[in-house]
Scaffold this motif. Structure first.
Motif, PDB file in Angstrom:
ATOM      1  N   ALA A 220      33.922  59.709  36.671  1.00 26.84           N
ATOM      2  CA  ALA A 220      34.115  58.295  37.011  1.00 26.84           C
ATOM      3  C   ALA A 220      35.274  58.216  37.993  1.00 26.84           C
ATOM      4  CB  ALA A 220      34.411  57.496  35.748  1.00 26.84           C
ATOM      5  N   GLU A 221      35.014  57.657  39.179  1.00 22.85           N
ATOM      6  CA  GLU A 221      36.008  57.639  40.245  1.00 22.85           C
ATOM      7  C   GLU A 221      36.214  56.234  40.795  1.00 22.85           C
ATOM      8  OE1 GLU A 221      34.513  61.963  41.965  1.00 22.85           O
ATOM      9  OE2 GLU A 221      34.351  60.189  43.210  1.00 22.85           O
ATOM     10  N   ALA A 222      37.411  56.002  41.296  1.00 19.60           N
ATOM     11  CA  ALA A 222      37.756  54.777  42.030  1.00 19.60           C
ATOM     12  C   ALA A 222      37.399  53.517  41.257  1.00 19.60           C
ATOM     13  CB  ALA A 222      37.103  54.779  43.415  1.00 19.60           C
ATOM     14  N   GLY A 223      37.694  53.494  39.953  1.00 21.39           N
ATOM     15  CA  GLY A 223      37.432  52.314  39.138  1.00 21.39           C
ATOM     16  C   GLY A 223      38.401  51.189  39.472  1.00 21.39           C
ATOM     17  N   TRP A 224      37.880  49.954  39.561  1.00 23.18           N
ATOM     18  CA  TRP A 224      38.753  48.827  39.868  1.00 23.18           C
ATOM     19  C   TRP A 224      38.165  47.537  39.308  1.00 23.18           C
ATOM     20  CZ3 TRP A 224      37.531  44.791  43.396  1.00 23.18           C
ATOM     21  CH2 TRP A 224      36.315  44.945  44.080  1.00 23.18           C
ATOM     22  N   SER A 225      38.994  46.532  39.246  1.00 23.84           N
ATOM     23  CA  SER A 225      38.615  45.200  38.796  1.00 23.84           C
ATOM     24  C   SER A 225      39.432  44.195  39.582  1.00 23.84           C
ATOM     25  CB  SER A 225      38.895  45.057  37.294  1.00 23.84           C
ATOM     26  OG  SER A 225      38.418  43.817  36.822  1.00 23.84           O
ATOM     27  N   ARG A 226      39.087  42.931  39.415  1.00 25.57           N
ATOM     28  CA  ARG A 226      39.861  41.850  40.039  1.00 25.57           C
ATOM     29  C   ARG A 226      40.688  41.157  38.965  1.00 25.57           C
ATOM     30  NH1 ARG A 226      34.461  40.134  42.827  1.00 25.57           N
ATOM     31  NH2 ARG A 226      34.688  41.124  44.862  1.00 25.57           N
ATOM     32  N   ALA A 227      41.812  40.597  39.379  1.00 24.91           N
ATOM     33  CA  ALA A 227      42.653  39.830  38.459  1.00 24.91           C
ATOM     34  C   ALA A 227      41.842  38.667  37.886  1.00 24.91           C
ATOM     35  CB  ALA A 227      43.885  39.313  39.195  1.00 24.91           C
ATOM     36  N   ALA A 228      42.063  38.371  36.603  1.00 29.56           N
ATOM     37  CA  ALA A 228      41.362  37.268  35.927  1.00 29.56           C
ATOM     38  C   ALA A 228      42.192  36.839  34.723  1.00 29.56           C
ATOM     39  CB  ALA A 228      39.973  37.710  35.475  1.00 29.56           C
ATOM     40  N   GLY A 229      42.041  35.591  34.316  1.00 28.81           N
ATOM     41  CA  GLY A 229      42.814  35.046  33.204  1.00 28.81           C
ATOM     42  C   GLY A 229      42.219  35.351  31.839  1.00 28.81           C
ATOM     43  N   ALA A 230      43.055  35.282  30.817  1.00 34.02           N
ATOM     44  CA  ALA A 230      42.605  35.460  29.435  1.00 34.02           C
ATOM     45  C   ALA A 230      41.548  34.408  29.118  1.00 34.02           C
ATOM     46  CB  ALA A 230      43.784  35.356  28.476  1.00 34.02           C
ATOM     47  N   GLY A 231      40.550  34.788  28.309  1.00 37.96           N
ATOM     48  CA  GLY A 231      39.478  33.879  27.944  1.00 37.96           C
ATOM     49  C   GLY A 231      38.412  33.757  29.010  1.00 37.96           C
ATOM     50  N   ARG A 232      38.630  34.362  30.138  1.00 32.98           N
ATOM     51  CA  ARG A 232      37.700  34.301  31.266  1.00 32.98           C
ATOM     52  C   ARG A 232      36.819  35.555  31.288  1.00 32.98           C
ATOM     53  NH1 ARG A 232      38.623  29.744  34.796  1.00 32.98           N
ATOM     54  NH2 ARG A 232      37.095  30.935  35.915  1.00 32.98           N
TER      55      ARG A 232
ATOM     56  N   LEU B  58      40.212  51.221  35.140  1.00 30.47           N
ATOM     57  CA  LEU B  58      39.999  50.233  36.193  1.00 30.47           C
ATOM     58  C   LEU B  58      41.370  49.776  36.678  1.00 30.47           C
ATOM     59  CD1 LEU B  58      37.241  48.005  34.500  1.00 30.47           C
ATOM     60  CD2 LEU B  58      36.918  49.951  36.062  1.00 30.47           C
ATOM     61  N   ALA B  59      41.655  49.965  37.951  1.00 32.22           N
ATOM     62  CA  ALA B  59      42.911  49.511  38.549  1.00 32.22           C
ATOM     63  C   ALA B  59      42.703  48.059  38.976  1.00 32.22           C
ATOM     64  CB  ALA B  59      43.270  50.380  39.744  1.00 32.22           C
ATOM     65  N   VAL B  60      43.508  47.149  38.435  1.00 24.64           N
ATOM     66  CA  VAL B  60      43.334  45.726  38.724  1.00 24.64           C
ATOM     67  C   VAL B  60      43.921  45.386  40.090  1.00 24.64           C
ATOM     68  CG1 VAL B  60      43.734  43.365  37.929  1.00 24.64           C
ATOM     69  CG2 VAL B  60      43.374  45.199  36.243  1.00 24.64           C
ATOM     70  N   GLN B  61      43.067  44.797  40.944  1.00 24.91           N
ATOM     71  CA  GLN B  61      43.434  44.363  42.292  1.00 24.91           C
ATOM     72  C   GLN B  61      43.646  42.834  42.270  1.00 24.91           C
ATOM     73  OE1 GLN B  61      43.673  46.986  44.505  1.00 24.91           O
ATOM     74  NE2 GLN B  61      43.077  48.204  42.731  1.00 24.91           N
ATOM     75  N   SER B  62      43.901  42.260  43.413  1.00 20.42           N
ATOM     76  CA  SER B  62      44.054  40.807  43.497  1.00 20.42           C
ATOM     77  C   SER B  62      42.731  40.120  43.185  1.00 20.42           C
ATOM     78  CB  SER B  62      44.537  40.411  44.902  1.00 20.42           C
ATOM     79  OG  SER B  62      43.532  40.719  45.849  1.00 20.42           O
ATOM     80  N   ALA B  63      42.789  38.820  42.863  1.00 22.07           N
ATOM     81  CA  ALA B  63      41.594  38.067  42.479  1.00 22.07           C
ATOM     82  C   ALA B  63      40.516  38.092  43.553  1.00 22.07           C
ATOM     83  CB  ALA B  63      41.967  36.631  42.131  1.00 22.07           C
TER      84      ALA B  63
END
Length: 168
Positions: free
Chosen positions: A41-53, A149-154
């Protein structure tokens, strides 16, 4: 023979025995303590998001073995984790759950925005830029593979430049 020489010899013998039947790559991975099988598994990422979302996970899966299927994913940060795809229906882009994601033999699949992805539903805490989120990917044959997953900007469109993902 000194105590050190005996330990060194025993270690070498155990390494040799453990490596029998393994490919050179498997033997090297075992020696380094990083044997993750055929799936990487390579280059895992996500976008910023709020709790409950809802959040999403994107990652590249490389397979050096026989064909396999990603059948599930888990993350402690979300109440529910699902495998999803985007579909165009009557000119509207919609997300739909999928049962599995096929990973071809000696091939790769990239989960990305607008395509296949991992849904993180009902986030238990926010995904903040700069955070790293551990996830478990479950494959039909290979079993469980740990990833990050490295969290990026929204509004991010991909992993941060110059190695913005994590390799596991």
């Amino acid at each position: 023979m000194t105590g050190f020489s005996r330990r060194a010899g025993l270690g070498a013998l155990l390494s040799l025995c453990a490596g029998l039947g393994a490919t050179p790559a498997q033997a090297q991975a075992q020696a380094q303590g990083h044997d993750h099988g055929p799936i990487q598994a390579e280059a895992g990422w996500s976008r910023a998001a709020g709790a409950g979302r809802v959040g999403a996970g994107f990652i590249t899966l490389r397979n050096s073995g026989a064909a396999d299927r990603l059948v599930a994913a888990r993350a402690e940060i979300a109440r529910t984790v699902e495998l999803h795809t985007h579909l165009h229906e009557n000119g509207v882009m919609r997300m739909r759950p999928v049962e599995a994601i096929d990973l071809p033999a000696n091939g790769a699949v990239t989960l990305e925005p607008g395509g296949l992805h991992i849904m993180l539903i009902d986030l238990q805490q926010p995904l903040n830029r700069g955070d790293t989120v551990p996830i478990t990917l479950v494959f039909e044959k290979a079993g469980e593979v740990q990833a990050q997953l490295a969290v990026q900007s929204a509004g991010a469109r991909g992993p941060a430049a110059a190695g913005g993902g994590h390799r596991h």
